[in-house]
Design an enzyme around this catalytic site. Sequence first.
Site, PDB file in Angstrom:
ATOM      1  N   ARG A 135       0.808  -1.241   0.000  1.00 37.77           N
ATOM      2  CA  ARG A 135       0.000   0.000   0.000  1.00 37.77           C
ATOM      3  C   ARG A 135       0.831   1.276   0.000  1.00 37.77           C
ATOM      4  O   ARG A 135       0.344   2.343   0.353  1.00 37.77           O
ATOM      5  CB  ARG A 135      -1.002   0.019   1.156  1.00 37.77           C
ATOM      6  N   LYS A 188       3.499  11.326 -11.325  1.00 41.65           N
ATOM      7  CA  LYS A 188       2.616  10.505 -12.174  1.00 41.65           C
ATOM      8  C   LYS A 188       3.338   9.192 -12.432  1.00 41.65           C
ATOM      9  O   LYS A 188       4.455   9.180 -12.951  1.00 41.65           O
ATOM     10  CB  LYS A 188       2.348  11.191 -13.506  1.00 41.65           C
ATOM     11  N   GLU A 227      10.050  17.795 -24.624  1.00 44.55           N
ATOM     12  CA  GLU A 227       9.402  18.211 -23.366  1.00 44.55           C
ATOM     13  C   GLU A 227      10.001  19.536 -22.869  1.00 44.55           C
ATOM     14  O   GLU A 227       9.307  20.333 -22.236  1.00 44.55           O
ATOM     15  CB  GLU A 227       9.542  17.118 -22.295  1.00 44.55           C
ATOM     16  N   LYS A 262       8.134  22.781 -14.107  1.00 39.48           N
ATOM     17  CA  LYS A 262       7.310  21.617 -13.749  1.00 39.48           C
ATOM     18  C   LYS A 262       7.011  21.615 -12.247  1.00 39.48           C
ATOM     19  O   LYS A 262       5.878  21.350 -11.839  1.00 39.48           O
ATOM     20  CB  LYS A 262       7.988  20.314 -14.170  1.00 39.48           C
ATOM     21  N   GLU A 314      -3.805  17.265 -11.190  1.00 32.69           N
ATOM     22  CA  GLU A 314      -4.325  17.673 -12.499  1.00 32.69           C
ATOM     23  C   GLU A 314      -5.823  17.973 -12.488  1.00 32.69           C
ATOM     24  O   GLU A 314      -6.594  17.439 -13.290  1.00 32.69           O
ATOM     25  CB  GLU A 314      -3.991  16.614 -13.565  1.00 32.69           C
ATOM     26  N   ARG A 356      -2.255  21.751 -14.402  1.00 27.37           N
ATOM     27  CA  ARG A 356      -1.307  20.692 -14.760  1.00 27.37           C
ATOM     28  C   ARG A 356      -1.606  20.089 -16.131  1.00 27.37           C
ATOM     29  O   ARG A 356      -0.701  19.592 -16.814  1.00 27.37           O
ATOM     30  CB  ARG A 356      -1.273  19.603 -13.680  1.00 27.37           C
ATOM     31  N   ASN A 364       0.246  18.645 -20.900  1.00 26.48           N
ATOM     32  CA  ASN A 364      -0.100  17.687 -21.943  1.00 26.48           C
ATOM     33  C   ASN A 364      -0.142  18.299 -23.329  1.00 26.48           C
ATOM     34  O   ASN A 364      -0.674  17.681 -24.263  1.00 26.48           O
ATOM     35  CB  ASN A 364      -1.459  17.053 -21.630  1.00 26.48           C
ATOM     36  N   HIS A 420       0.321  16.101 -26.302  1.00 28.10           N
ATOM     37  CA  HIS A 420       0.239  14.699 -25.881  1.00 28.10           C
ATOM     38  C   HIS A 420      -1.039  14.007 -26.356  1.00 28.10           C
ATOM     39  O   HIS A 420      -1.053  12.786 -26.496  1.00 28.10           O
ATOM     40  CB  HIS A 420       0.335  14.598 -24.349  1.00 28.10           C
ATOM     41  N   HIS A 445      -0.044  10.803 -27.921  1.00 28.16           N
ATOM     42  CA  HIS A 445      -0.406   9.485 -27.377  1.00 28.16           C
ATOM     43  C   HIS A 445      -1.128   8.646 -28.434  1.00 28.16           C
ATOM     44  O   HIS A 445      -0.964   7.425 -28.495  1.00 28.16           O
ATOM     45  CB  HIS A 445      -1.301   9.639 -26.146  1.00 28.16           C
ATOM     46  N   HIS A 497       8.367   8.449 -27.349  1.00 34.41           N
ATOM     47  CA  HIS A 497       7.367   9.325 -26.741  1.00 34.41           C
ATOM     48  C   HIS A 497       7.638  10.799 -27.103  1.00 34.41           C
ATOM     49  O   HIS A 497       6.734  11.525 -27.531  1.00 34.41           O
ATOM     50  CB  HIS A 497       7.386   9.147 -25.215  1.00 34.41           C
TER      51      HIS A 497
HETATM   52  P1  NAD Z   1      12.925   5.335 -21.961  1.00 35.03           P
HETATM   53  O1  NAD Z   1      12.769   5.197 -20.516  1.00 35.03           O
HETATM   54  O2  NAD Z   1      12.421   4.246 -22.836  1.00 35.03           O
HETATM   55  O3  NAD Z   1      14.463   5.590 -22.290  1.00 35.03           O
HETATM   56  C1  NAD Z   1      14.841   5.774 -23.634  1.00 35.03           C
HETATM   57  C2  NAD Z   1      15.963   4.804 -24.044  1.00 35.03           C
HETATM   58  O4  NAD Z   1      17.196   5.293 -23.541  1.00 35.03           O
HETATM   59  C3  NAD Z   1      15.831   3.405 -23.501  1.00 35.03           C
HETATM   60  O5  NAD Z   1      16.281   2.498 -24.483  1.00 35.03           O
HETATM   61  C4  NAD Z   1      16.764   3.402 -22.304  1.00 35.03           C
HETATM   62  O6  NAD Z   1      17.249   2.118 -21.980  1.00 35.03           O
HETATM   63  C5  NAD Z   1      17.874   4.267 -22.825  1.00 35.03           C
HETATM   64  N1  NAD Z   1      18.660   4.963 -21.812  1.00 35.03           N
HETATM   65  C6  NAD Z   1      18.200   5.552 -20.687  1.00 35.03           C
HETATM   66  N2  NAD Z   1      19.189   6.222 -20.107  1.00 35.03           N
HETATM   67  C7  NAD Z   1      20.308   6.033 -20.840  1.00 35.03           C
HETATM   68  C8  NAD Z   1      21.629   6.493 -20.753  1.00 35.03           C
HETATM   69  N3  NAD Z   1      21.999   7.329 -19.788  1.00 35.03           N
HETATM   70  N4  NAD Z   1      22.518   6.089 -21.671  1.00 35.03           N
HETATM   71  C9  NAD Z   1      22.125   5.291 -22.699  1.00 35.03           C
HETATM   72  N5  NAD Z   1      20.869   4.851 -22.863  1.00 35.03           N
HETATM   73  C10 NAD Z   1      19.969   5.222 -21.934  1.00 35.03           C
HETATM   74  O7  NAD Z   1      12.223   6.670 -22.488  1.00 35.03           O
HETATM   75  P2  NAD Z   1      12.123   8.157 -21.904  1.00 35.03           P
HETATM   76  O8  NAD Z   1      12.062   9.029 -23.088  1.00 35.03           O
HETATM   77  O9  NAD Z   1      13.090   8.419 -20.843  1.00 35.03           O
HETATM   78  O10 NAD Z   1      10.688   8.150 -21.195  1.00 35.03           O
HETATM   79  C11 NAD Z   1       9.514   7.962 -21.929  1.00 35.03           C
HETATM   80  C12 NAD Z   1       8.439   7.486 -20.994  1.00 35.03           C
HETATM   81  O11 NAD Z   1       8.205   8.481 -20.009  1.00 35.03           O
HETATM   82  C13 NAD Z   1       7.117   7.226 -21.673  1.00 35.03           C
HETATM   83  O12 NAD Z   1       6.596   6.005 -21.218  1.00 35.03           O
HETATM   84  C14 NAD Z   1       6.240   8.371 -21.193  1.00 35.03           C
HETATM   85  O13 NAD Z   1       4.886   8.029 -21.127  1.00 35.03           O
HETATM   86  C15 NAD Z   1       6.807   8.639 -19.843  1.00 35.03           C
HETATM   87  N6  NAD Z   1       6.548   9.994 -19.337  1.00 35.03           N
HETATM   88  C16 NAD Z   1       6.056  10.105 -18.099  1.00 35.03           C
HETATM   89  C17 NAD Z   1       5.834  11.355 -17.563  1.00 35.03           C
HETATM   90  C18 NAD Z   1       5.365  11.483 -16.140  1.00 35.03           C
HETATM   91  O14 NAD Z   1       5.019  12.595 -15.737  1.00 35.03           O
HETATM   92  N7  NAD Z   1       5.352  10.417 -15.374  1.00 35.03           N
HETATM   93  C19 NAD Z   1       6.131  12.497 -18.306  1.00 35.03           C
HETATM   94  C20 NAD Z   1       6.659  12.347 -19.582  1.00 35.03           C
HETATM   95  C21 NAD Z   1       6.865  11.076 -20.101  1.00 35.03           C
HETATM   96  N1  GLY Z   2       3.932  14.989 -18.167  1.00 37.11           N
HETATM   97  C1  GLY Z   2       2.652  15.411 -17.711  1.00 37.11           C
HETATM   98  C2  GLY Z   2       2.559  15.642 -16.244  1.00 37.11           C
HETATM   99  O1  GLY Z   2       3.456  15.346 -15.479  1.00 37.11           O
HETATM  100  O2  GLY Z   2       1.582  16.121 -15.785  1.00 37.11           O
END
Ligand code: NAD
Ligand code: GLY
Length: 368
Positions: free
Chosen positions: A126, A148, A190, A232, A242, A246, A250, A253, A257, A270
């Site tokens: 939990r 998130k 972003e 942010k 949100e 917030r 998006n 997005h 998405h 992404h």
């Molecule tokens: P990712 O986590 O897939 O990383 C991208 C690639 O880079 C992967 O292959 C990873 O293994 C590689 N990698 C990571 N760090 C590395 C490094 N230092 N050196 C070499 N390779 C490395 O993608 P991302 O772009 O980091 O994140 C995208 C995700 O984030 C999506 O799922 C998206 O929905 C999510 N997201 C979430 C929020 C939130 O607020 N929670 C906001 C924006 C995006």
């Molecule tokens: N990336 C969207 C949020 O964090 O709200």
Amino acid sequence: MTHPNGVLRTLQVALGERSYPIHIGTGLLSRSESIVPYLAGQQVMIVTNETIAPLYLEALTQCLPETLDVRSVVLPDGEQYKSVEQVGRIWDALLEAGFNRRCTLIALGGGVIGDMVGFAAASYQRGVAFIQIPTTLLSQVDSSVGGKTGVNHPLGKNMIGAFWQPKAVVVAIDSLDTLPDRELSAGLAEVIKYGFIRDAAFLSWLEANMTALRQRDPETLAEAIARSCQIKADIVAEDETEQGVRALLNLGHTFGHAIEAHQGYGNWLHGEAVGAGMAMAATLSRELGAIDDAALDRALAVIESAGLPLAAPAEMTREHFLTHMRRDKKNIDSRLRLVLLNALGDACISDATPPERLAALLDAYPRA
Ligand code: NAD
Ligand code: GLY
């Protein structure tokens, strides 16, 4: 000047008793000073993936005090693995290790790892503590901040999850040295987003510094990361779950998405989908008369200068977009809500786009 513990700047996400710091610096993956104060107890589970583990897992594990019980889980790499099955592997590892409610999860990786580890932390017994150590530009400026967490579902992106804040975010800028160029560009989407929605001066700064950013100049990257995290953090402090402002985060997005889900998770990054999605949102804002041609041209130019696509996928029809957009989490009842631009540096959330104008945009928008 570098502080002795490697931290260059510390920002704060102000959420009352759940407030936490964002430490930004160099060498932070091989020193424990920015991590140990935020551990809940002696049990630590580092979660990473097959690409990042060989690069950074050993250094991180070695720097933690020997008195801790440190374990690790290495998941497969890819957006297609951002699933409840992989979160199940984290739960399994925690249970097999006998970890209790005073354990701490550490997310070592990009947004995929960060989102999954956050969700595992939100749900294990939990709710337990977790620390974000983001290693992509995208995760350093966006996904590691704000709480998130979650996973994808075959029918929609990020559809299963929870709001669950980390205890700290530790941004090691030098981890970007190993990041592929395409991933750096995805992170810039972003960064540009913050300029579009809130900060015209930051957008001008990005236009002037895009070359240095793409060449990975450390000072310029540190500045972009800190300014992005500050925007942010301010928005999250204002509207954690949100209910209002917030949703501006998006921008792009809703279209993005749809592209990600339709193309199959992992085929478009992404950040690439967000880049094209912001270009679509800017074009719609122009069609609706909210911005002029000069603003649209600037918006498209800065997205393109980051190495991001402007065109939508050739095979996506209007109906493909609308099917995904109707499932968007921002929608209220059956009304589509879109983030649009009033100006560069000023965005709004609107549910008033006439359906025929949106349909016309989706039909006419350039395809690659
Ligand atoms: P990712 O986590 O897939 O990383 C991208 C690639 O880079 C992967 O292959 C990873 O293994 C590689 N990698 C990571 N760090 C590395 C490094 N230092 N050196 C070499 N390779 C490395 O993608 P991302 O772009 O980091 O994140 C995208 C995700 O984030 C999506 O799922 C998206 O929905 C999510 N997201 C979430 C929020 C939130 O607020 N929670 C906001 C924006 C995006
Ligand atoms: N990336 C969207 C949020 O964090 O709200």
